[in-house]
Design an enzyme around this catalytic site. Structure first.
Site, short mmCIF file in Angstrom:
data_model
loop_
_atom_site.label_atom_id
_atom_site.label_comp_id
_atom_site.label_asym_id
_atom_site.label_seq_id
_atom_site.Cartn_x
_atom_site.Cartn_y
_atom_site.Cartn_z
N CYS A 79 0.87 -1.18 0.00
CA CYS A 79 0.00 0.00 0.00
C CYS A 79 0.90 1.22 0.00
CB CYS A 79 -0.89 -0.01 1.24
SG CYS A 79 -1.79 1.53 1.53
N CYS B 115 -1.14 3.27 -7.23
CA CYS B 115 -1.92 2.75 -6.10
C CYS B 115 -2.06 1.25 -6.31
CB CYS B 115 -3.29 3.41 -6.04
SG CYS B 115 -4.42 2.67 -4.81
#
Length: 256
Positions: free
Chosen positions: A70, A177
């Site tokens: 992440c 992302c």
């Protein structure tokens, strides 16, 4: 050998999928945080406390390696997790693939969340690894959240908006992302055929295996997958099953 992956939502799945492909015997502990998602807009200290606390629990539950697949968690909390767990527990973060994209393309767009796009971290990354390429950030508001909900219509709308903001001369798009590879097919469809996509999930999985092997401990797992949702035993959200791009399938995380 148990490897813990920590993310607020489904962004961990591309890296988990590559780990399963590269080392199918490793047991995975997937730590999602539906109660706290999304992490991007949260105060920095809140995110640090959340990620560090989850990492500590993961080690208490047997994890020998911790992965933060992440960008928000890596930008905000990676060094704090490493300091808390100490050198005996490898902690692998995630870096958007700006370096390989800039090396291969003269013009690059980095698609990422609003928070990551505005972060000093991404600006520093572009400054360090952008080289001679023209590298610009493109914020994709709502895309990660739509992916977590399994809302493909909203995801496609966010992708179309990002594509409209991407310059026509762009040669490469970095998926900044970890959620975005889950809608890879929709992203490919929204961009010209000549645009190359760059993603870090395979590299993060490969680095995880290198760090895992460097521990010199026997791998005796059976490829099990255990899911915790905000610290509670659970299952992957229903939205995980809708992503069938060929890279990540919900069925990959079922019984072996």
């Amino acid at each position: 050998m148990i490897v813990a992956l920590i993310d607020s939502g489904l962004g961990m799945l591309p890296t988990a999928s590559w780990l399963r492909k590269l080392r199918p015997d490793v047991d995975l502990l997937l730590q999602l945080d539906p109660d706290g998602m999304p992490w991007g807009p949260k105060p920095e200290q809140w995110t640090i406390d959340r990620v560090v606390g989850t990492a500590k629990r993961s080690v208490e539950w047997g994890a020998e390696v911790v992965v933060l697949p992440c960008n928000t968690a890596s930008v905000t909390a990676l060094e704090h997790v490493r300091a808390e767990l100490g050198p005996e527990v490898p902690v692998i973060g995630t870096v958007p693939a700006v370096k390989p994209a800039a090396a291969a393309c003269a013009s690059v767009a980095v698609w990422a969340t609003v928070a990551t796009t505005a972060s000093r971290y991404q600006a520093d990354l572009i400054a360090r690894f952008g080289g001679d390429a023209k590298v610009v950030g493109v914020a994709c508001p709502g895309l990660a959240e739509a992916i977590d909900r399994g809302d493909l219509a909203a995801a496609r709308a966010a992708i179309e908006s990002a594509a409209a903001q991407t310059s026509a001369d762009v040669e490469g798009v970095v998926l900044g992302c970890t959620h975005y590879p889950l809608v890879l097919d929709a992203i490919v469809a929204a961009l010209p055929d000549s645009v190359r996509l760059f993603d870090s999930a395979q590299a993060v999985a490969a680095q995880t295996i290198r760090r895992m092997d460097a521990l010199g401990r026997p791998t005796t797992g059976n490829g099990s997958v255990t899911v915790f949702n905000s610290g509670r035993p659970g299952e992957l959200p229903a939205g995980a099953a809708v992503y069938e791009s060929g890279r990540v399938l919900g069925a990959q995380f079922g019984p072996r």
